[in-house]
Design an enzyme around this catalytic site. Structure first.
Site, PDB file in Angstrom:
ATOM      1  N   ALA A  11     -33.106  28.946 -32.184  1.00 40.67           N
ATOM      2  CA  ALA A  11     -33.572  28.233 -30.829  1.00 40.67           C
ATOM      3  C   ALA A  11     -35.086  27.983 -31.239  1.00 40.67           C
ATOM      4  O   ALA A  11     -35.566  26.813 -30.704  1.00 40.67           O
ATOM      5  CB  ALA A  11     -33.402  29.006 -29.815  1.00 40.67           C
ATOM      6  N   CYS A  42     -24.683  32.788 -40.003  1.00 40.75           N
ATOM      7  CA  CYS A  42     -23.450  32.772 -39.894  1.00 40.75           C
ATOM      8  C   CYS A  42     -22.790  32.600 -41.207  1.00 40.75           C
ATOM      9  O   CYS A  42     -21.739  32.581 -41.424  1.00 40.75           O
ATOM     10  CB  CYS A  42     -22.920  31.473 -39.200  1.00 40.75           C
ATOM     11  SG  CYS A  42     -23.143  31.537 -37.479  1.00 40.75           S
ATOM     12  N   ARG A 133     -27.084  40.970 -39.964  1.00 42.22           N
ATOM     13  CA  ARG A 133     -27.778  40.216 -39.238  1.00 42.22           C
ATOM     14  C   ARG A 133     -28.958  39.319 -39.990  1.00 42.22           C
ATOM     15  O   ARG A 133     -28.948  38.123 -39.544  1.00 42.22           O
ATOM     16  CB  ARG A 133     -28.502  40.983 -38.379  1.00 42.22           C
ATOM     17  CG  ARG A 133     -29.337  40.419 -37.089  1.00 42.22           C
ATOM     18  CD  ARG A 133     -28.266  39.816 -36.112  1.00 42.22           C
ATOM     19  NE  ARG A 133     -29.104  39.024 -35.021  1.00 42.22           N
ATOM     20  CZ  ARG A 133     -28.131  38.168 -34.352  1.00 42.22           C
ATOM     21  NH1 ARG A 133     -26.663  38.117 -34.407  1.00 42.22           N
ATOM     22  NH2 ARG A 133     -28.607  37.580 -33.362  1.00 42.22           N
ATOM     23  N   GLY A 280     -31.340  31.031 -27.095  1.00 39.82           N
ATOM     24  CA  GLY A 280     -30.906  31.623 -28.368  1.00 39.82           C
ATOM     25  C   GLY A 280     -30.134  32.881 -27.824  1.00 39.82           C
ATOM     26  O   GLY A 280     -29.876  33.125 -26.514  1.00 39.82           O
TER      27      GLY A 280
END
Length: 540
Positions: A11, A42, A133, A280
Site C-alpha cells: 500500500a 504472497c 511474513r 493495507g
C-alpha cells in the site's frame, strides 16, 4: 504538499508512486521499518519450495531503484513510534542506532502492515520455529530445509498461506501436518466445500487436523514435538501461520478509530482524523455487497485502495469500491477460489440464500487435460441477485471466480448473467461455459425443474426414507438399485410413483435427466443428489 507514508511494502509504495505521477511537485517520504520495500509476500511459500529460486525475484523494487523510478525518498530501517495529529508530526527511530527524528507532514498515510500472531504458548522461541511474513523469513526456512535434516513438519494454521506452505514442504520431501483451531480449512468456504478440500489434501499426503488448539512446543533447544488439545505431534520444524495482527499499537493515543487494532477508513481511504489516510493490512475497507467494514489483508486490496488514496490526495474524488473476500489458492492437484458471501454469511446478512453444487467440465471433455470444477453458486431467492461463488478444480478456477466478481460488483442477477458470450474453444472451456452451466442449474433449482438434496442436507439426514437409485453410466453405488437412463421410456419396474426416490450419478447430470423423465411418467417424489458421488460418498 509534504506527504509522509509510514510503511513501504504494497500500500505505501503504491500511494507514493501514484501520488508522484499525479503531482510531481509533491514531497513524498516513505518511512519503512524493514530493510526491504515492495516485496512479494504472497510469493514466499514458493520461494521455500524452490518454485521461485532467486531471492531477488521476490523484491519488486529496491529502495534505490524505487526512488529513481518515482522520485520518492525512502528511509528504510526507520520505524515510526509516535504520531501527533494536532501538530502534524511523526517521531521515528532508526532501528540500528536508536536515534530519534521528528518529521512533519501536510498529509499522512499509515500503511504499516501487520505481523504474524505469536501464540501465548511455551516453545515459540525454540530453534526451527518459523513465521512467514518477510523475505528473510522465507530465506531462513529454506536454508534449514535445504540442510536435509527435516523429515516432519507441523504447520499451525489452515488458511491460504498455511496450506501453500504445507504444499511446498511436501514438494521438498517433508511430511507436513496442518493444525487449525477452526472447524475447517480455508476461511470463506462453506463447510461442505471445505470438507471436500480436506479430503483432497489428505489424499495428497497433507493431513489436516481441525478443531484443535496448539498448547505448546517442546524440544531440547530445537523443536521436537508440538502439543495440542488432542495429542502431540513429532516435528523437526514448525511454521506458525495462525493469522496476523495490525502493527498499530503505537497509534493507541492518537484518537484514530480502530476495530481490534485495525484502522477504520471511509470509501476514500480517510480516517476520522483530517489529513490522515490508511491502507493495507493495518486498515479496514468495506464489503462491496453489504457496505459493512471489512478487513482484507491482501496485496490486491492494498494496491487498489492505495491508488485511490493517492488520487484523492491529488484533488480527485475517487472512491474505492470495496472487497468481496475474493481469494484463490493453488494446492496439490487442485486449485480453490471463492468470492462474495458464503451461504451462512448470506443468511446472517438478511438474505434468503439459495445455492447449488455442480460438478461441471472445465473444458471440452475430449480435449487433453480436461477436468472438472466443483462449484457452489449462491443467490438471493427473491431478487435472484448473485451473492457468492466457491470453486474447486485442477483447472483455471480464477476464471470462474473473476466472472462471479464482475457479476456481483455490478449487482447482477442470475438472469442478467445468463447466456453471456463467454470465450469458448475446446482447450479453454465448454460450449456452454462452466459458469453459465452452473447458473442454469441454479435457475432450474429455483424454478422447481431441478429438485434436489444438497450435500449438506444429505449429511444432516435429509435422505432418510428415500430409496437410492444409481443412474450413472455404470453401477457405482453399492447396494442401490440401478436404472439405465436411456432405457426409461415409461414406468420403471421396482419403482413406485409415490415413493421417495434419491437419484444419484457421478456428477448429477444423468440423475437430472432421469428425474425429468420420471416426472413425465408420474413419479412425484424424486430428488437428485447435488454433485453426485463425486462430491458425496453415498450409502444405499
Amino acid at each position: 504538499m509534504k506527504v509522509l507514508v509510514l510503511g513501504g511494502v504494497a500500500a505505501g509504495t503504491k500511494v507514493a508512486a501514484k501520488l508522484m505521477r499525479e503531482d510531481r511537485g509533491s514531497e513524498v517520504i516513505i518511512l519503512n521499518k524493514g530493510k526491504d520495500i515492495s516485496y512479494a509476500g504472497c510469493g514466499l511459500p514458493y520461494y521455500v519450495g524452490h518454485v521461485i529460486e532467486d531471492r531477488a525475484q521476490l523484491i519488486v523494487n529496491t529502495p534505490e531503484s524505487y526512488s529513481a523510478l518515482t522520485g520518492v525518498q525512502v528511509l528504510c530501517e526507520t520505524e515510526a513510534v509516535k504520531v501527533d495529529p494536532s501538530a502534524k508530526k511523526v517521531t521515528a527511530v532508526n532501528v540500528n542506532t536508536k536515534e530519534e527524528t521528528v518529521y512533519d507532514y501536510d498529509k499522512l498515510v499509515i500503511a504499516v502492515g501487520a505481523s504474524p500472531v505469536k501464540p501465548p504458548i511455551d516453545g515459540c522461541d525454540l530453534e526451527n520455529v518459523f513465521y512467514m511474513r518477510t523475505p528473510d523469513d522465507a530465506i531462513r526456512l529454506r536454508q534449514v530445509i535445504d540442510g536435509g535434516n527435516i523429515k516432519r513438519a507441523v504447520v499451525v494454521g489452515a488458511g491460504y498461506i498455511g496450506l501453500e506452505i504445507a504444499e511446498n514442504l511436501k514438494e521438498q520431501g517433508i511430511r507436513p501436518f496442518v493444525l487449525d483451531m477452526a472447524p475447517h480449512v480455508l476461511p470463506g468456504f462453506d463447510s461442505e466445500m471445505a470438507e471436500f478440500v480436506e479430503g483432497k489434501l489428505a489424499d495428497s499426503g497433507i493431513p489436516v487436523v481441525t478443531g484443535v488448539t496448539v498448547t505448546g512446543i517442546e524440544g531440547d533447544g530445537k523443536v521436537e514435538k508440538v502439543l495440542t488439545s488432542k495429542k502431540a505431534y513429532k516435528a523437526d520444524l514448525v511454521v506458525m501461520s495462525a493469522g496476523i495482527r495490525p502493527n498499530t499499537a503505537f497509534l493507541a493515543d492518537t484518537g484514530l478509530e480502530m476495530v481490534k487494532g485495525t484502522i477504520l477508513t471511509n470509501e476514500f481511504g480517510e480516517t476520522n482524523i483530517p489529513d490522515i489516510y490508511a491502507a493495507g493490512d493495518c486498515a479496514m475497507v468495506h464489503n462491496a455487497l453489504t457496505g459493512k467494514a471489512a478487513w482484507s489483508p491482501m496485496g490486491s486490496t492494498a494496491n487498489m485502495a492505495g491508488r485511490a488514496i493517492a488520487q484523492n490526495m491529488a484533488g480527485e474524488k475517487v472512491s474505492y469500491r470495496g472487497v468481496l473476500g475474493t481469494a484463490v489458492c493453488k494446492l496439490p492437484g487442485i486449485n480453490v477460489g471463492r468470492t462474495g458471501l458464503t451461504e451462512e454469511q448470506a443468511k446472517a446478512e438478511g438474505f434468503d440464500p439459495v445455492s447449488v453444487i455442480s460438478v461441471v467440465d472445465d473444458k471440452a471433455h475430449y480435449y487433453a487435460g480436461a477436468g472438472t470444477f466443483v462449484v457452489k453458486m449462491i443467490a438471493d431467492r427473491a431478487s435472484l441477485r448473485l451473492l457468492g461463488l466457491q470453486v474447486i478444480g485442477a483447472g483455471a478456477v480464477d476464471k470462474m471466480v473473476d466472472i462471479a466478481v464482475t457479476g456481483i460488483m455490478l449487482k447482477g442477477t442470475l438472469p442478467d448473467l445468463a447466456n453471456m458470450d463467454l470465450a469458448y474453444a475446446p482447450p479453454f472451456s465448454t460450449a456452454i461455459h462452466p459458469f453459465e452451466h452452473t447458473l442454469n442449474i441454479l435457475l432450474n433449482k429455483i424454478n422447481g425443474t431441478f429438485e434436489t438434496i444438497s450435500p449438506a442436507e444429505y449429511a444432516n439426514g435429509a435422505a432418510e426414507g428415500y430409496k437410492v437409485v444409481d443412474t450413472g453410466l455404470t453401477p457405482s453405488v453399492e447396494g442401490a438399485m440401478y436404472v439405465e437412463l436411456t432405457s426409461v421410456n415409461g414406468p420403471v419396474d421396482g419403482l413406485d410413483p409415490e415413493e421417495k426416490i434419491l437419484l444419484v450419478c457421478n456428477k448429477g447430470k444423468r440423475a437430472y435427466l432421469l428425474q425429468n423423465r420420471l416426472k413425465y411418467y408420474g413419479y412425484k417424489n424424486t430428488r437428485v443428489l447435488e454433485g453426485g458421488s463425486t462430491f458425496t460418498e453415498v450409502e444405499a
